[in-house]
Design a protein around this motif. Structure first.
Motif, PDB file in Angstrom:
ATOM      1  N   CYS A  31      44.889 -73.067   8.302  1.00  0.00           N
ATOM      2  CA  CYS A  31      43.813 -71.987   8.322  1.00  0.00           C
ATOM      3  C   CYS A  31      44.546 -70.957   9.293  1.00  0.00           C
ATOM      4  CB  CYS A  31      42.445 -72.287   8.581  1.00  0.00           C
ATOM      5  SG  CYS A  31      41.505 -70.885   8.676  1.00  0.00           S
ATOM      6  N   ARG A  32      44.719 -69.854   8.446  1.00  0.00           N
ATOM      7  CA  ARG A  32      45.491 -68.773   9.627  1.00  0.00           C
ATOM      8  C   ARG A  32      44.185 -68.041  10.373  1.00  0.00           C
ATOM      9  NH1 ARG A  32      44.347 -65.972   4.322  1.00  0.00           N
ATOM     10  NH2 ARG A  32      43.061 -64.427   4.586  1.00  0.00           N
ATOM     11  N   ASN A  90      43.892 -78.661   6.835  1.00  0.00           N
ATOM     12  CA  ASN A  90      43.175 -79.472   5.770  1.00  0.00           C
ATOM     13  C   ASN A  90      44.209 -80.576   5.065  1.00  0.00           C
ATOM     14  OD1 ASN A  90      41.750 -80.177   3.377  1.00  0.00           O
ATOM     15  ND2 ASN A  90      41.553 -78.008   2.780  1.00  0.00           N
ATOM     16  N   PRO A  91      43.791 -81.642   5.386  1.00  0.00           N
ATOM     17  CA  PRO A  91      44.629 -82.988   4.952  1.00  0.00           C
ATOM     18  C   PRO A  91      44.487 -83.184   3.863  1.00  0.00           C
ATOM     19  CG  PRO A  91      42.738 -83.749   6.406  1.00  0.00           C
ATOM     20  CD  PRO A  91      42.816 -82.144   6.488  1.00  0.00           C
ATOM     21  N   ASP A  92      43.255 -82.849   2.961  1.00  0.00           N
ATOM     22  CA  ASP A  92      42.901 -83.103   1.658  1.00  0.00           C
ATOM     23  C   ASP A  92      44.029 -82.087   0.825  1.00  0.00           C
ATOM     24  OD1 ASP A  92      41.013 -84.793   2.542  1.00  0.00           O
ATOM     25  OD2 ASP A  92      39.572 -83.209   2.747  1.00  0.00           O
ATOM     26  N   GLY A 118      36.672 -75.537   8.657  1.00  0.00           N
ATOM     27  CA  GLY A 118      36.278 -75.103  10.209  1.00  0.00           C
ATOM     28  C   GLY A 118      35.552 -73.782   9.896  1.00  0.00           C
ATOM     29  N   CYS A 119      36.118 -72.738   9.037  1.00  0.00           N
ATOM     30  CA  CYS A 119      35.535 -71.455   9.289  1.00  0.00           C
ATOM     31  C   CYS A 119      35.175 -70.641   7.960  1.00  0.00           C
ATOM     32  CB  CYS A 119      36.439 -70.462  10.081  1.00  0.00           C
ATOM     33  SG  CYS A 119      37.996 -70.211   9.198  1.00  0.00           S
ATOM     34  N   GLN A 120      35.390 -71.507   6.902  1.00  0.00           N
ATOM     35  CA  GLN A 120      34.979 -71.107   5.486  1.00  0.00           C
ATOM     36  C   GLN A 120      35.822 -69.843   4.917  1.00  0.00           C
ATOM     37  OE1 GLN A 120      32.586 -73.061   4.072  1.00  0.00           O
ATOM     38  NE2 GLN A 120      32.796 -74.088   5.918  1.00  0.00           N
TER      39      GLN A 120
END
Length: 69
Positions: free
Chosen positions: A10-11, A17-19, A32-34
């Protein structure tokens, strides 16, 4: 930034995101922050920011050497 994480980090909050193992998944939302991301544009943006940060550190803390107007 590790280039291997350029499309899954995420920037905004830098969560990984390991998925996102399937490269066919192009859009994702950070848990984490949507923040909404698109992998292609996100990767380009992260690499540009990394480049600009490196340039800034080489340039004594300034990104722009001159403002010629």
């Amino acid at each position: 930034m590790n280039p291997a994480y350029s499309t899954i980090e995420c920037r905004v909050c830098h969560a990984i995101n390991p998925d996102l193992t399937d490269l066919r998944v192009r859009k994702w939302i950070c848990s984490g922050c949507q923040t909404h991301h698109h992998r292609d544009g996100h990767s380009d943006e992260k690499l540009l920011v990394t480049y600009l940060d490196a340039l800034e550190s080489l340039n004594g803390g300034r990104r722009d050497r001159s403002e010629s107007r």
